[in-house]
Write a protein that holds these residues in place. Structure first.
Motif, PDB file in Angstrom:
ATOM      1  N   LEU B 398      -8.806   6.340  -1.379  1.00  0.00           N
ATOM      2  CA  LEU B 398      -8.666   5.429  -2.506  1.00  0.00           C
ATOM      3  C   LEU B 398      -8.496   6.156  -3.827  1.00  0.00           C
ATOM      4  N   THR B 399      -9.134   7.329  -3.925  1.00  0.00           N
ATOM      5  CA  THR B 399      -9.166   8.027  -5.214  1.00  0.00           C
ATOM      6  C   THR B 399      -7.775   8.180  -5.807  1.00  0.00           C
ATOM      7  N   ALA B 400      -6.835   8.615  -4.984  1.00  0.00           N
ATOM      8  CA  ALA B 400      -5.485   8.837  -5.477  1.00  0.00           C
ATOM      9  C   ALA B 400      -4.950   7.558  -6.094  1.00  0.00           C
ATOM     10  N   GLY B 401      -5.097   6.468  -5.358  1.00  0.00           N
ATOM     11  CA  GLY B 401      -4.613   5.190  -5.846  1.00  0.00           C
ATOM     12  C   GLY B 401      -5.323   4.778  -7.118  1.00  0.00           C
ATOM     13  N   ILE B 402      -6.657   4.918  -7.079  1.00  0.00           N
ATOM     14  CA  ILE B 402      -7.427   4.468  -8.230  1.00  0.00           C
ATOM     15  C   ILE B 402      -7.066   5.295  -9.470  1.00  0.00           C
ATOM     16  N   SER B 510     -12.152  -7.617  -4.969  1.00  0.00           N
ATOM     17  CA  SER B 510     -12.427  -6.244  -5.412  1.00  0.00           C
ATOM     18  C   SER B 510     -11.819  -5.241  -4.432  1.00  0.00           C
ATOM     19  N   ALA B 511     -11.838  -5.589  -3.138  1.00  0.00           N
ATOM     20  CA  ALA B 511     -11.198  -4.699  -2.164  1.00  0.00           C
ATOM     21  C   ALA B 511      -9.687  -4.647  -2.420  1.00  0.00           C
ATOM     22  N   LEU B 512      -9.097  -5.814  -2.707  1.00  0.00           N
ATOM     23  CA  LEU B 512      -7.647  -5.872  -2.964  1.00  0.00           C
ATOM     24  C   LEU B 512      -7.287  -5.065  -4.208  1.00  0.00           C
ATOM     25  N   LEU B 513      -8.159  -5.149  -5.201  1.00  0.00           N
ATOM     26  CA  LEU B 513      -7.897  -4.434  -6.456  1.00  0.00           C
ATOM     27  C   LEU B 513      -7.852  -2.927  -6.207  1.00  0.00           C
ATOM     28  N   LYS B 518      -1.753   0.748  -2.998  1.00  0.00           N
ATOM     29  CA  LYS B 518      -1.204   0.989  -1.659  1.00  0.00           C
ATOM     30  C   LYS B 518      -0.227  -0.087  -1.217  1.00  0.00           C
ATOM     31  N   TYR B 519      -0.348  -1.287  -1.826  1.00  0.00           N
ATOM     32  CA  TYR B 519       0.487  -2.368  -1.314  1.00  0.00           C
ATOM     33  C   TYR B 519       1.427  -2.971  -2.348  1.00  0.00           C
ATOM     34  N   LYS B 520       1.211  -2.675  -3.639  1.00  0.00           N
ATOM     35  CA  LYS B 520       1.863  -3.501  -4.656  1.00  0.00           C
ATOM     36  C   LYS B 520       3.392  -3.505  -4.561  1.00  0.00           C
ATOM     37  N   HIS B 521       3.967  -2.440  -4.025  1.00  0.00           N
ATOM     38  CA  HIS B 521       5.421  -2.374  -4.020  1.00  0.00           C
ATOM     39  C   HIS B 521       6.075  -3.060  -2.845  1.00  0.00           C
ATOM     40  N   HIS B 522       5.382  -3.150  -1.725  1.00  0.00           N
ATOM     41  CA  HIS B 522       6.084  -3.635  -0.535  1.00  0.00           C
ATOM     42  C   HIS B 522       5.384  -4.750   0.226  1.00  0.00           C
ATOM     43  N   ALA B 553      -4.501  -3.144   7.652  1.00  0.00           N
ATOM     44  CA  ALA B 553      -3.386  -4.093   7.626  1.00  0.00           C
ATOM     45  C   ALA B 553      -2.243  -3.502   6.804  1.00  0.00           C
ATOM     46  N   ILE B 554      -2.598  -2.897   5.686  1.00  0.00           N
ATOM     47  CA  ILE B 554      -1.562  -2.289   4.829  1.00  0.00           C
ATOM     48  C   ILE B 554      -0.876  -1.144   5.579  1.00  0.00           C
ATOM     49  N   ASP B 555      -1.684  -0.315   6.251  1.00  0.00           N
ATOM     50  CA  ASP B 555      -1.102   0.815   7.007  1.00  0.00           C
ATOM     51  C   ASP B 555      -0.194   0.334   8.129  1.00  0.00           C
ATOM     52  N   ALA B 556      -0.491  -0.878   8.650  1.00  0.00           N
ATOM     53  CA  ALA B 556       0.302  -1.381   9.782  1.00  0.00           C
ATOM     54  C   ALA B 556       1.696  -1.832   9.347  1.00  0.00           C
ATOM     55  N   ILE B 557       1.838  -2.105   8.029  1.00  0.00           N
ATOM     56  CA  ILE B 557       3.139  -2.593   7.554  1.00  0.00           C
ATOM     57  C   ILE B 557       3.952  -1.398   7.059  1.00  0.00           C
TER      58      ILE B 557
END
Lengths: 132, 647
Positions: B398-402, B510-513, B518-522, B553-557
């Motif tokens: 998460l750190t990278a994303g955050i 909060s988990a989505l935030l 990781k997901y916002k683009h696709h 779920a995000i990794d699966a897409i």
């Protein structure tokens, strides 16, 4: 400095970032000294490079579709004859990608967000002079 | 035509014979006719080289011998004469074209069958029981008919061919397949019987083994007891020796006593002699009157002394007997006491040994216990380390994303303020002119012109346009930063271990935030949130569970996709469904999904504890987690949680 001393017109800078606000703020900060061109994706950035002469390319790393490194590589392939300076600005990036950018894409400097306007200004001038 | 006429005549013969009253004679005649027909219907491979057909009759039945002789003399087979030999055993018959073994010679059958196997000889038997080995067997039916059966397989094996029409004269064909089945059946039943016997054998063996074990145990006990007996025997022997010693001592004493007694007796004799002497002297002294009285007195005195001595001797005797009895008693007492003492001592020693043993075992148990609890605590600490490292790993991802997520809005604020400051500096130049407006009209126009120039020089209109934009950008940056920080704070409730009321939707948000980057683009997130009451839970932990599932779920897409989050509730439970349209989970790993350390990700991308931890978190909340997944279609994780923890 050199540009100003030599009486050149303002240098042209292309800034690519998927975050519109970053583009806007960058433009309002540097509009006085540079002609600022912005693009919210690497694809649009490539389009601009096709049409305009650019002295400096600044790009974010994390972008959808094409990352900053991929964008710089694409420039290498498409416009091998023009040597614009390259800077990268990002909030965070894995070091492997940055190393690759330095090696392969003539990256001049990596700047991490948030950036300081004065420092960035100095680096931009340095990069343009280094190249030109 | 001829053949048919012949056949019919044969049949008539058969019928006539079988109904006839003198069955025995006619039966033999029939046998003769059958043998002739068997020869007639059979073709031998070498018969063109023959100059007669050799029939060997092995029989002791005079009637059959007679009839066959008659047949052989009167008939010809394919114009060749029949050579008949009548034998009592098959040894000389092996070159014959046909061998007929009558009933009483059946004991030779198998021997003959084996001897002629493969050679062109037809073996005819009479009432032979084993149909598998016969070629042609004549048999009597219960209604006293004589018929025959043909086992073609065996005849073919002899290189002989037999005309199928033979059956018309009273024969049946043996069903070889049926024979095979029967033999298989009997084999099978034998096998079963063998299995049963095997089983019982094994049982007996097992019993024998246990019995021998008990015998061994008892043997050991017996040897122990024997050893004990041995010791006891030695003890007894030693005691006996001691007793013997005492007895010999007592014997010595007796001898001494006897000696004393003897000496006393001899003294008595001496006294008697002295007495006699005294009497003799008295007689002499009587004559010698003067001395008589003195001597008498002396004698009396001596007599008195003597009496005293006898009394003492008697007393000494009594004392001796008494002391011997006492010695015996004491010895017996001593022996019993000694034996008792030895026994006690031995029991004590045994008890002490047992006590020592128990103490040893206790010590061992204590050390085993210690090492077990040591191992347990080590395992516990390893477990918590693993859980912690998984948490760190997911935080690391998460750190990278955050970092990226938080540095962008901070950049808005940081740079936006810088930009406004510069704009303001420019504006100040113009404002200063306005502030110092002169009073003179001429000057005013000049100043206005100056202001106009400044406005053009510093892009006044642009500044006026840009400033509100920049302010709203700064605001956006500030709000977004605050949101991320709030999200992190919600997420880090992990550290608190107390259950309290919390809103599930906030946890999901909060988990989505945290995962936004990781997901916002696709990926589009579709929220179908129902009305959920707050529930008593460990929000930090639940958030971690949601984050793990959402992250998977995000990794699966892989390219564009959608994640649907649906929440709803009934009377006792609330449900959170997280459904993606990603690559799905292969059927063969469904069972392993929640196993610790099971991962499909490459090394360094997770240690495989995410879903295991998720599972334990949901379990801690008395909830359940259900997975539906189809390859290439997507997966759905449905978490159900009780509305009240105690239910």
């Amino acid at each position: 400095m050199l540009f100003q001393l030599m009486g050149d017109p303002k240098p042209t800078v292309l800034y690519v970032d998927d975050e519109e606000i970053n583009l806007r703020i960058f433009k309002s900060t540097f509009r006085r000294k540079y002609i600022v061109l912005t693009a919210n994706s690497a694809k649009k950035g490539l389009q601009i490079l096709k049409e305009r002469k650019v002295n400096l390319v600044i790009t974010d790393q994390r972008m959808p579709e094409m990352t900053g490194v991929e964008f710089l590589k694409e420039i290498q392939i498409r416009f091998p004859h023009i040597p614009p300076s390259r800077l990268m600005i990002s909030g965070y990036s894995d070091t492997d990608a940055i190393d690759e950018a330095f090696k392969v894409c003539q990256l001049y400097r990596f700047i991490s967000k948030p950036w300081n306007a004065q420092e960035l200004d100095l680096i931009m001038i340095e990069a343009i002079n280094h190249d030109g | 035509m001829n053949k048919k006429v012949f056949l019919i005549s044969n049949l008539i013969i058969c019928l006539v014979y079988s109904f006839s009253s003198s069955a025995q004679v006619h039966r033999s005649e029939l046998i003769g006719a059958y043998l002739y027909n068997f020869a007639k219907y059979t073709t031998w491979p070498n018969e063109h080289q023959l100059n007669s057909y050799h029939i060997a009759l092995i029989s002791e039945n005079p009637e059959i011998i007679h009839e066959v002789k008659k047949m052989a003399a009167s008939k010809k087979i394919r114009n060749l004469p029949i050579k008949l030999s009548i034998l009592s055993s098959p040894s000389l018959s092996l070159q014959a074209q046909l061998i007929f073994l009558t009933r009483e010679k059946s004991n030779y059958f198998l021997e003959t069958f084996d001897a002629i196997e493969g050679s062109p000889t037809l073996l005819v038997s009479e009432n032979f029981h084993d149909k598998r080995v016969v070629m042609i067997n004549l048999y009597d039916t219960p209604d006293k008919k004589l018929l025959f059966e043909v086992n073609k397989a065996n005849i073919i094996n002899q290189n002989l061919s037999i005309d199928p029409e033979i059956l018309l004269i009273g024969g049946t064909e043996i069903d070889v397949a049926d024979l095979y089945r029967q033999s298989q059946l009997s084999l099978r039943s034998l096998q079963k019987r063998m299995d049963i016997m095997n089983d019982s054998l094994q049982l007996i063996q097992a019993k024998a083994a246990t019995t021998s074990a008990t015998i061994k145990k008892q043997q050991v006990k017996i040897t122990e007891q024997e050893m004990f007996l041995e010791q006891y025997k030695e003890e007894v022997q030693r005691q006996q020796e001691e007793l013997n010693l005492q007895l010999t001592e007592i014997g010595d004493h007796e001898i001494l006593l006897e000696q004393q007694y003897d000496s006393i007796l001899s003294q008595g004799n001496i006294i008697i002699q002295q007495k006699a002497e005294v009497e003799h002297r008295n007689q002499i002294l009587k004559k010698l009157e003067q001395d008589i009285d003195d001597k008498n007195q002396d004698l009396e005195k001596k007599n008195k002394v003597l009496g005293d001595q006898t009394i003492t001797i008697e007393r000494q005797k009594d004392i001796l007997f008494l002391s011997i009895a006492v010695i015996f008693l004491i010895a017996a007492l001593a022996i019993t006491l000694y034996r008792e003492y030895r026994n006690n001592k031995r029991i004590n020693i045994k008890l002490r040994e047992q006590k020592d043993e128990i103490e040893d075992i206790n010590e061992e148990l204590v050390t085993t216990n210690e090492s077990l609890s040591d191992t347990l605590s080590k395992l516990k600490s390893t477990q918590s380390q693993l859980v912690h490292s998984e948490k760190m790993a997911s935080l690391g991802v998460l750190t990278a994303g955050i970092a990226h997520e938080i540095n962008n809005p901070i950049n808005f604020v940081y740079t936006g303020i810088n930009s406004i400051r510069k704009d303001f500096e420019d504006l100040t130049l113009i404002l200063n002119e306005i502030r110092n407006l002169p009073t003179e009209k001429d000057d005013l126009e000049q100043v206005i012109q100056k202001i106009q120039n400044l406005k053009t020089e510093y892009d006044f209109n642009e500044i006026i346009e840009i400033i509100p934009e920049t302010i709203s950008d700064i605001q956006t940056g500030a709000i977004r930063t605050a949101e991320i920080v709030k999200g992190l704070r919600d997420f880090s409730r992990i550290e608190k271990d107390e259950k309290h009321m919390a809103n599930i939707h906030e946890g999901l948000e909060s988990a989505l935030l945290l995962l936004r980057n990781k997901y916002k683009h696709h990926i589009t997130i579709e929220r179908n949130f129902g009305q959920l009451p707050e529930i008593e839970c460990l929000p930090g932990k639940l958030n971690q569970a949601f984050l793990n599932i959402l992250s998977n779920a995000i990794d699966a897409i892989e390219e564009e996709g959608k994640i649907e989050i649906t929440t709803y509730s009934d009377d006792d439970q609330l449900y959170v469904s997280i459904k993606d349209n990603g690559k799905g989970i292969p059927q063969n790993i469904h069972k392993k999904l929640f196993d610790p350390f099971f991962t499909t990700k490459e090394v360094g991308k997770g240690v495989g504890l995410g879903l295991a931890i998720t599972f334990s978190i949901i379990k801690e909340h008395n909830g359940t987690i259900e997975v539906k997944s189809e390859e290439k279609r997507g997966s759905e994780f449905i978490i159900s949680l009780p509305l009240r923890l105690d239910s």
